[in-house]
Design an enzyme around this catalytic site. Structure first.
Site, PDB file in Angstrom:
ATOM      1  N   TYR A 153      -0.599  11.374 -13.654  1.00  0.00           N
ATOM      2  CA  TYR A 153      -0.959  12.787 -13.850  1.00  0.00           C
ATOM      3  C   TYR A 153      -1.690  12.957 -15.176  1.00  0.00           C
ATOM      4  O   TYR A 153      -2.755  13.589 -15.242  1.00  0.00           O
ATOM      5  CB  TYR A 153       0.308  13.650 -13.820  1.00  0.00           C
ATOM      6  CG  TYR A 153       0.057  15.085 -14.244  1.00  0.00           C
ATOM      7  CD1 TYR A 153      -0.691  15.944 -13.438  1.00  0.00           C
ATOM      8  CD2 TYR A 153       0.561  15.577 -15.447  1.00  0.00           C
ATOM      9  CE1 TYR A 153      -0.932  17.256 -13.833  1.00  0.00           C
ATOM     10  CE2 TYR A 153       0.332  16.890 -15.839  1.00  0.00           C
ATOM     11  CZ  TYR A 153      -0.411  17.723 -15.025  1.00  0.00           C
ATOM     12  OH  TYR A 153      -0.653  19.017 -15.414  1.00  0.00           O
ATOM     13  N   ALA A 154      -1.133  12.399 -16.243  1.00  0.00           N
ATOM     14  CA  ALA A 154      -1.771  12.502 -17.554  1.00  0.00           C
ATOM     15  C   ALA A 154      -3.151  11.844 -17.548  1.00  0.00           C
ATOM     16  O   ALA A 154      -4.106  12.363 -18.134  1.00  0.00           O
ATOM     17  CB  ALA A 154      -0.884  11.857 -18.619  1.00  0.00           C
TER      18      ALA A 154
END
Length: 325
Positions: A153-154
């Site tokens: 996600y990051a």
């Protein structure tokens, strides 16, 4: 003039739409209303927006080529608030392809739309505090290196920032990326800790406390997030300045997880059953936003304390689910 808001059925997106409508803007909302969490909650957010004559809604997947162009056909869109994304750090371990589709392909389609709109003024999009990964220097500053993400996600959010930089450089598209820090409040996301903790405490079920409560989060109330987002949207980049800017937007006051639970217990009036658990893959110990840049450029100043924000959320939760606990 109309403003396009992607992720309009989402937590932040629906609140941004409401704010824009209340001040008289015409808003076009787009969302696929997926089932990552209960779509009924998203439909409930939409219902109040659809009652406004200045709001129109298009249901669809922004990552599909041409979908956004069709959604805004015949409308003069000069600004975009891009909030649609596949959220959640832990879910990115289970369903990585969903993040590439929504967060990478979806962001590209927003950039392409911005590139081809006539009279386009500004794109504001959601990044995330997760881009800071395991950085130990605090508070996190926009000038810190962010090339060691600890979750997919990051990584997708950092990729979005890089893509926006390129489009700003090549096509002169004015853009602002906002690194949101742990947003919470009424009508929020059920996958967030404040929601699941509230639910389980009320139902007298155990809550899982990761890293034995030795975690800190820069909890930021939704009203503060909306004010900062709209201020950034209105603060058009100067013609002689950078085409792409990034800001932290947080409360600038990290709170320890164990104290967060203490506050919830006091508000609800029930002691939590705490089950201690180790750190989860992809998680970080601390988030802490340096907000001096957005304070200086856009006058952002968070005003809602954690106690007041959680009290507001718990009151909403009990009313929405009609629980008297």
């Amino acid at each position: 003039m109309a403003i396009l808001v992607t992720g309009a059925a989402g937590f932040i997106g629906s609140n941004v739409c409401r704010h824009l409508l209340d001040r008289g803007d015409e808003v076009v909302g787009v969302d696929n209303v997926n089932s990552y969490y209960d779509p009924a909650l998203k439909e409930a957010r939409l219902s109040s927006l659809l009652a406004d004559k200045n709001f129109s809604f298009v249901r669809g997947d922004i990552a599909e080529a041409g979908m956004l162009a069709g959604a805004v056909k015949g409308r003069k869109i000069t600004r975009i608030v891009h909030l649609a994304a596949q959220a959640g750090v832990r879910y990115s371990i289970e369903e990585p392809r969903a993040y590439i589709h929504s967060n990478i392909s979806g962001h590209l389609e927003v950039l392409e739309l911005s590139r081809h709109l006539d009279h386009f003024e500004h794109l504001v999009y959601a990044s995330s505090s997760s881009v800071y990964g395991g950085n130990e220097k605090v508070p996190f500053s926009e000038t810190d290196r962010v090339d060691t993400p600890v979750s997919l996600y990051a990584a997708t959010k950092k990729a979005d920032e890089l893509m926006s930089h390129v489009y700003g450089h090549l096509f002169d598209i004015p853009q602002t990326g906002l690194r949101y820090f742990t947003v919470y409040g009424p009508f929020g996301r059920p996958d967030m800790a404040y929601w699941s903790f509230t639910k389980n405490i009320i139902e007298r079920k155990p809550i899982r406390v990761f890293n034995n409560g030795e975690m800190w989060r820069d909890f930021t109330y939704i009203d503060d997030i909306v004010k900062g987002t709209v201020a950034a949207l209105d603060g058009l980049p100067r013609a002689d300045g950078p085409r792409h800017r990034i800001y932290n937007i947080g409360n600038n006051q990290p709170e320890k997880l164990s104290r967060f639970i203490d506050i919830l217990e006091e508000i609800i009036g029930i002691k939590a059953i705490r089950e201690m658990a180790p750190m989860q893959p992809g998680d970080v110990v601390r988030t802490y936003a340096d907000i001096s840049a957005i304070q200086h450029d856009h006058g952002f100043q968070p005003t809602v304390s954690l106690e007041a924000g959680l009290k507001s959320f718990v009151g909403w939760y009990k009313a929405y689910f009609q629980t008297g606990a």
